[in-house]
Write a protein that holds these residues in place. Structure first.
Motif, PDB file in Angstrom:
ATOM      1  N   GLY A  85       0.813  -1.219   0.000  1.00  0.00           N
ATOM      2  CA  GLY A  85       0.000   0.000   0.000  1.00  0.00           C
ATOM      3  C   GLY A  85       0.838   1.257   0.000  1.00  0.00           C
ATOM      4  N   ASP A  86       1.899   1.275   0.798  1.00  0.00           N
ATOM      5  CA  ASP A  86       2.770   2.458   0.866  1.00  0.00           C
ATOM      6  C   ASP A  86       3.481   2.702  -0.462  1.00  0.00           C
ATOM      7  N   ALA A  87       3.946   1.614  -1.099  1.00  0.00           N
ATOM      8  CA  ALA A  87       4.646   1.758  -2.376  1.00  0.00           C
ATOM      9  C   ALA A  87       3.707   2.290  -3.454  1.00  0.00           C
ATOM     10  N   ARG A  88       2.515   1.750  -3.505  1.00  0.00           N
ATOM     11  CA  ARG A  88       1.570   2.195  -4.527  1.00  0.00           C
ATOM     12  C   ARG A  88       1.124   3.631  -4.280  1.00  0.00           C
ATOM     13  N   ALA A  89       1.050   4.026  -3.026  1.00  0.00           N
ATOM     14  CA  ALA A  89       0.690   5.415  -2.726  1.00  0.00           C
ATOM     15  C   ALA A  89       1.753   6.374  -3.241  1.00  0.00           C
ATOM     16  N   ARG A  90       2.991   5.875  -3.349  1.00  0.00           N
ATOM     17  CA  ARG A  90       4.084   6.696  -3.865  1.00  0.00           C
ATOM     18  C   ARG A  90       4.301   6.505  -5.360  1.00  0.00           C
ATOM     19  N   GLY A  91       3.500   5.630  -5.980  1.00  0.00           N
ATOM     20  CA  GLY A  91       3.651   5.381  -7.412  1.00  0.00           C
ATOM     21  C   GLY A  91       4.872   4.560  -7.759  1.00  0.00           C
ATOM     22  N   VAL A  92       5.305   3.694  -6.830  1.00  0.00           N
ATOM     23  CA  VAL A  92       6.500   2.876  -7.039  1.00  0.00           C
ATOM     24  C   VAL A  92       6.082   1.423  -7.237  1.00  0.00           C
ATOM     25  N   TRP A  93       6.640   0.756  -8.227  1.00  0.00           N
ATOM     26  CA  TRP A  93       6.344  -0.646  -8.454  1.00  0.00           C
ATOM     27  C   TRP A  93       6.817  -1.478  -7.273  1.00  0.00           C
ATOM     28  N   VAL A  94       5.999  -2.480  -6.910  1.00  0.00           N
ATOM     29  CA  VAL A  94       6.322  -3.311  -5.754  1.00  0.00           C
ATOM     30  C   VAL A  94       6.171  -4.786  -6.110  1.00  0.00           C
ATOM     31  N   ASN A  95       7.097  -5.581  -5.603  1.00  0.00           N
ATOM     32  CA  ASN A  95       7.046  -7.030  -5.741  1.00  0.00           C
ATOM     33  C   ASN A  95       6.661  -7.613  -4.391  1.00  0.00           C
ATOM     34  N   ALA A  96       5.653  -8.488  -4.374  1.00  0.00           N
ATOM     35  CA  ALA A  96       5.150  -9.062  -3.131  1.00  0.00           C
ATOM     36  C   ALA A  96       5.531 -10.534  -3.045  1.00  0.00           C
ATOM     37  N   ALA A  97       6.346 -10.875  -2.047  1.00  0.00           N
ATOM     38  CA  ALA A  97       6.829 -12.252  -1.934  1.00  0.00           C
ATOM     39  C   ALA A  97       5.740 -13.205  -1.474  1.00  0.00           C
ATOM     40  N   SER A  98       4.928 -12.797  -0.511  1.00  0.00           N
ATOM     41  CA  SER A  98       3.945 -13.713   0.071  1.00  0.00           C
ATOM     42  C   SER A  98       2.719 -13.906  -0.813  1.00  0.00           C
ATOM     43  N   ALA A 101       0.519 -12.151  -6.751  1.00  0.00           N
ATOM     44  CA  ALA A 101      -0.499 -11.512  -7.585  1.00  0.00           C
ATOM     45  C   ALA A 101      -0.897 -10.139  -7.069  1.00  0.00           C
ATOM     46  N   SER A 102      -0.601  -9.844  -5.808  1.00  0.00           N
ATOM     47  CA  SER A 102      -0.966  -8.546  -5.245  1.00  0.00           C
ATOM     48  C   SER A 102       0.064  -7.470  -5.559  1.00  0.00           C
ATOM     49  N   GLY A 103       1.193  -7.864  -6.146  1.00  0.00           N
ATOM     50  CA  GLY A 103       2.222  -6.890  -6.505  1.00  0.00           C
ATOM     51  C   GLY A 103       2.117  -6.464  -7.958  1.00  0.00           C
ATOM     52  N   ASP A 104       3.122  -5.718  -8.406  1.00  0.00           N
ATOM     53  CA  ASP A 104       3.116  -5.171  -9.762  1.00  0.00           C
ATOM     54  C   ASP A 104       4.020  -5.931 -10.721  1.00  0.00           C
ATOM     55  N   PHE A 105       4.948  -6.719 -10.206  1.00  0.00           N
ATOM     56  CA  PHE A 105       5.876  -7.431 -11.081  1.00  0.00           C
ATOM     57  C   PHE A 105       6.416  -8.658 -10.357  1.00  0.00           C
ATOM     58  N   PHE A 106       6.957  -9.592 -11.167  1.00  0.00           N
ATOM     59  CA  PHE A 106       7.592 -10.795 -10.652  1.00  0.00           C
ATOM     60  C   PHE A 106       9.071 -10.756 -11.002  1.00  0.00           C
ATOM     61  N   LEU A 107       9.887 -11.403 -10.188  1.00  0.00           N
ATOM     62  CA  LEU A 107      11.274 -11.632 -10.559  1.00  0.00           C
ATOM     63  C   LEU A 107      11.391 -13.028 -11.147  1.00  0.00           C
ATOM     64  N   PRO A 108      11.876 -13.156 -12.379  1.00  0.00           N
ATOM     65  CA  PRO A 108      12.014 -14.485 -12.965  1.00  0.00           C
ATOM     66  C   PRO A 108      13.218 -15.214 -12.375  1.00  0.00           C
ATOM     67  N   ALA A 109      13.275 -16.515 -12.596  1.00  0.00           N
ATOM     68  CA  ALA A 109      14.494 -17.262 -12.335  1.00  0.00           C
ATOM     69  C   ALA A 109      15.487 -16.885 -13.430  1.00  0.00           C
ATOM     70  N   ILE A 110      16.753 -16.698 -13.064  1.00  0.00           N
ATOM     71  CA  ILE A 110      17.719 -16.110 -13.990  1.00  0.00           C
ATOM     72  C   ILE A 110      18.942 -17.000 -14.162  1.00  0.00           C
ATOM     73  N   VAL A 111      19.398 -17.087 -15.404  1.00  0.00           N
ATOM     74  CA  VAL A 111      20.709 -17.637 -15.723  1.00  0.00           C
ATOM     75  C   VAL A 111      21.515 -16.489 -16.305  1.00  0.00           C
ATOM     76  N   ARG A 112      22.596 -16.112 -15.628  1.00  0.00           N
ATOM     77  CA  ARG A 112      23.404 -14.967 -16.065  1.00  0.00           C
ATOM     78  C   ARG A 112      24.797 -15.446 -16.435  1.00  0.00           C
ATOM     79  N   ARG A 113      25.184 -15.139 -17.666  1.00  0.00           N
ATOM     80  CA  ARG A 113      26.524 -15.450 -18.147  1.00  0.00           C
ATOM     81  C   ARG A 113      27.118 -14.179 -18.750  1.00  0.00           C
ATOM     82  N   GLY A 114      27.792 -13.408 -17.915  1.00  0.00           N
ATOM     83  CA  GLY A 114      28.289 -12.121 -18.367  1.00  0.00           C
ATOM     84  C   GLY A 114      27.129 -11.205 -18.703  1.00  0.00           C
ATOM     85  N   ASP A 115      27.142 -10.659 -19.906  1.00  0.00           N
ATOM     86  CA  ASP A 115      26.056  -9.781 -20.338  1.00  0.00           C
ATOM     87  C   ASP A 115      24.859 -10.549 -20.879  1.00  0.00           C
ATOM     88  N   PHE A 116      24.987 -11.862 -20.991  1.00  0.00           N
ATOM     89  CA  PHE A 116      23.898 -12.680 -21.512  1.00  0.00           C
ATOM     90  C   PHE A 116      22.982 -13.074 -20.359  1.00  0.00           C
TER      91      PHE A 116
END
Length: 206
Positions: A85-98, A101-116
């Motif tokens: 609620g506080d983040a949305r009141a400030r217009g900031v995207w929020v990710n909700a762990a618990s 679906a109540s948040g604005d975005f998800f973090l995907p599982a990532i494979v990082r190889r340098g810039d790839f």
């Protein structure tokens, strides 16, 4: 869902919650060259010593979100609801762990190889599956793949500079992106593979 990549270089993300999930979110932001303000009641672990991480051992209050580009609610469910609620009141995207679906975005599982970067997401519906897929892809896109990406990053501007003909540039870049180079990097010294890739550049620069 719209998949996007955010440039977080030197931008602030606030993480509320210092458990395993919160520390994982913080590490993801730091890996993306962002800054983190982590607010929790736990003491700072020795392994979380990055100077870009501001660890606040204190109760959360809305002022902690000041200056945030992103917010991660990774505490208990009732606290997360307040943070959302506080983040949305400030217009900031929020990710909700618990409750993702109540948040604005998800973090995907990532494979990082340098810039790839490979990102795997189930839209929050099956995070364990996303993790399993990531583990499988990590073995396929190994450290040799990261070396290949680095060599391509080194070669591409030279191809653009040295090869004037557009069709020859396309052929050279396509040749350098063939999978045979990855197999060679897995089985040969990287210096010899690098020299062979430069031979492709010189061949098309004539």
């Amino acid at each position: 869902m719209l998949p996007i990549l955010l440039d977080l270089t030197n931008r602030l993300a606030v993480v509320v919650g210092g458990g395993q999930v919160g520390r994982r979110k913080a590490s993801a932001v730091l890996a993306a060259d962002g800054r983190v303000r982590l607010v929790c009641l736990e003491s700072r672990p020795a392994e979380m010593g990055d100077s870009r991480l501001e660890w606040r051992t204190e109760p959360y209050n809305p002022e902690h979100l000041e200056g945030a580009a992103l917010v991660f609610a990774a505490g208990p469910t009732d606290l997360n609801a307040q943070v959302i609620g506080d983040a949305r009141a400030r217009g900031v995207w929020v990710n909700a762990a618990s409750e993702p679906a109540s948040g604005d975005f998800f973090l995907p599982a990532i494979v990082r190889r340098g810039d790839f970067l490979l990102a795997i997401s189930s839209g929050g519906t099956a995070p364990t599956l996303a993790r399993v897929v990531r583990e499988r892809l990590e073995s396929e896109f190994d450290e040799a793949f990261g070396v290949w990406v680095s060599l391509l990053a080194e070669l591409r501007p030279r191809v653009m500079e040295r090869i004037a003909d557009g069709e020859q540039r396309r052929i050279a870049l396509s040749t350098l992106c063939q999978w045979q180079w990855l197999e060679r990097l897995r089985n040969e010294d990287s210096r010899s593979v690098r020299a062979a890739m430069y031979e492709i550049l010189e061949m098309h620069a004539k």
